[in-house]
Design a protein around this motif. Structure first.
Motif, PDB file in Angstrom:
ATOM      1  N   LYS A  90       0.833  -1.210   0.000  1.00 15.78           N
ATOM      2  CA  LYS A  90       0.000   0.000   0.000  1.00 15.78           C
ATOM      3  C   LYS A  90       0.865   1.257   0.000  1.00 15.78           C
ATOM      4  O   LYS A  90       0.476   2.293  -0.517  1.00 15.78           O
ATOM      5  CB  LYS A  90      -0.928  -0.029   1.216  1.00 15.78           C
ATOM      6  N   ASN A  91       2.031   1.141   0.583  1.00 15.25           N
ATOM      7  CA  ASN A  91       2.972   2.256   0.591  1.00 15.25           C
ATOM      8  C   ASN A  91       4.287   1.745   0.004  1.00 15.25           C
ATOM      9  O   ASN A  91       4.862   0.810   0.564  1.00 15.25           O
ATOM     10  CB  ASN A  91       3.186   2.765   2.016  1.00 15.25           C
ATOM     11  N   PRO A  92       4.729   2.186  -1.142  1.00 12.54           N
ATOM     12  CA  PRO A  92       4.364   3.410  -1.859  1.00 12.54           C
ATOM     13  C   PRO A  92       3.181   3.263  -2.814  1.00 12.54           C
ATOM     14  O   PRO A  92       2.826   4.209  -3.491  1.00 12.54           O
ATOM     15  CB  PRO A  92       5.632   3.746  -2.640  1.00 12.54           C
ATOM     16  N   GLY A  93       2.580   2.070  -2.899  1.00  9.09           N
ATOM     17  CA  GLY A  93       1.422   1.903  -3.760  1.00  9.09           C
ATOM     18  C   GLY A  93       1.744   1.364  -5.141  1.00  9.09           C
ATOM     19  O   GLY A  93       0.851   1.209  -5.969  1.00  9.09           O
ATOM     20  N   PHE A  94       3.011   1.076  -5.400  1.00  8.25           N
ATOM     21  CA  PHE A  94       3.387   0.472  -6.680  1.00  8.25           C
ATOM     22  C   PHE A  94       4.666  -0.324  -6.502  1.00  8.25           C
ATOM     23  O   PHE A  94       5.384  -0.160  -5.511  1.00  8.25           O
ATOM     24  CB  PHE A  94       3.564   1.528  -7.784  1.00  8.25           C
ATOM     25  N   PHE A 122       0.246  -1.537  -9.595  1.00  5.43           N
ATOM     26  CA  PHE A 122      -0.240  -0.572  -8.625  1.00  5.43           C
ATOM     27  C   PHE A 122      -1.224  -1.195  -7.646  1.00  5.43           C
ATOM     28  O   PHE A 122      -2.041  -2.039  -8.028  1.00  5.43           O
ATOM     29  CB  PHE A 122      -0.894   0.625  -9.346  1.00  5.43           C
ATOM     30  N   TYR A 123      -1.140  -0.752  -6.410  1.00  6.65           N
ATOM     31  CA  TYR A 123      -2.072  -1.182  -5.366  1.00  6.65           C
ATOM     32  C   TYR A 123      -3.474  -0.713  -5.747  1.00  6.65           C
ATOM     33  O   TYR A 123      -3.661   0.402  -6.234  1.00  6.65           O
ATOM     34  CB  TYR A 123      -1.636  -0.572  -4.027  1.00  6.65           C
ATOM     35  N   GLU A 130      -6.681   8.078  -5.763  1.00  6.41           N
ATOM     36  CA  GLU A 130      -5.439   7.703  -5.077  1.00  6.41           C
ATOM     37  C   GLU A 130      -4.583   6.811  -5.980  1.00  6.41           C
ATOM     38  O   GLU A 130      -3.355   6.930  -6.003  1.00  6.41           O
ATOM     39  CB  GLU A 130      -5.753   7.003  -3.755  1.00  6.41           C
ATOM     40  N   LYS A 133      -2.998   9.195  -8.472  1.00  5.42           N
ATOM     41  CA  LYS A 133      -1.890   9.943  -7.870  1.00  5.42           C
ATOM     42  C   LYS A 133      -0.641   9.070  -7.817  1.00  5.42           C
ATOM     43  O   LYS A 133       0.467   9.523  -8.121  1.00  5.42           O
ATOM     44  CB  LYS A 133      -2.247  10.424  -6.465  1.00  5.42           C
ATOM     45  N   THR A 134      -0.824   7.801  -7.490  1.00 10.40           N
ATOM     46  CA  THR A 134       0.303   6.878  -7.425  1.00 10.40           C
ATOM     47  C   THR A 134       0.910   6.662  -8.811  1.00 10.40           C
ATOM     48  O   THR A 134       2.127   6.570  -8.957  1.00 10.40           O
ATOM     49  CB  THR A 134      -0.140   5.535  -6.798  1.00 10.40           C
ATOM     50  N   ASP A 137       2.989   9.711  -9.462  1.00  6.31           N
ATOM     51  CA  ASP A 137       4.219   9.631  -8.671  1.00  6.31           C
ATOM     52  C   ASP A 137       5.222   8.670  -9.321  1.00  6.31           C
ATOM     53  O   ASP A 137       6.404   8.974  -9.422  1.00  6.31           O
ATOM     54  CB  ASP A 137       3.932   9.173  -7.238  1.00  6.31           C
TER      55      ASP A 137
END
Length: 185
Positions: A90-94, A122-123, A130, A133-134, A137
């Protein structure tokens, strides 16, 4: 595409793109079933009532804003892509995940013999903005990402191309690639 799952979009100029409206059966869409959206802001520019933008519009907007070569974007839900679970944090989501160097990758314009490629996964956040956004990023951190697709885990791939024909070729290759990957597990 299965029923209403997924969405299709085409960039019509540097500022805007058309995307299939929410809830439309993709096998039956007409020109009346699209919503015009700003690439920069993600805001709806034009929509014929009762059409509204898909929840996944922000994913398309992220692709168009981060990958300037993208002029068509296709997002689908496939059985194989939903079977591939890489436990993306989940963090960083990818994360980047290796893909097999099978012949079909030539559809992405990659002609190297046995290249060591990694796809972006990606998560699957409950909030699509969200996820978007990931994606932004990730794209900002990896300007050299060589593949014209990404995967939202347990959801589906998004592919892009310079036009619809190229995006569709990429989609067919991704579906084949994910079928191979799912069967190898």
């Amino acid at each position: 595409m299965f029923a209403t799952a997924g969405n299709l979009s085409v960039r019509i100029n540097p500022e805007n793109f058309w995307i299939t409206a929410s809830g439309k059966h993709k096998g039956k869409v007409t020109s009346e079933d699209f919503v015009e959206v700003s690439v920069k802001s993600g805001e709806v520019v034009s929509a014929k009532p009762p059409n509204k933008a898909s929840a996944e519009t922000t994913i398309h907007q992220a692709i168009y804003s981060q990958f300037p070569e993208a002029n068509a974007c296709l997002h689908v839900h496939t059985v194989s892509s939903n079977l591939l679970n890489f436990n993306t944090p989940k963090n960083p989501g990818f994360q980047k995940v290796p893909i097999p160097p099978i012949e079909i990758i030539k559809a992405f314009g990659i002609w190297d013999e046995k290249p060591a490629l990694e796809m972006a996964v990606f998560y699957n956040f409950g909030s699509v903005p969200e996820i978007s956004k990931t994606i932004r990023d990730f794209a900002n951190a990896d300007k050299s990402y060589p593949l014209p697709f990404l995967l939202v885990e347990e959801h589906g791939p998004t592919v892009w191309g310079k036009d619809l024909e190229e995006a569709n070729r990429h989609l067919e290759a991704v579906v084949f690639l994910f079928d191979v990957m799912a069967r190898r597990r």
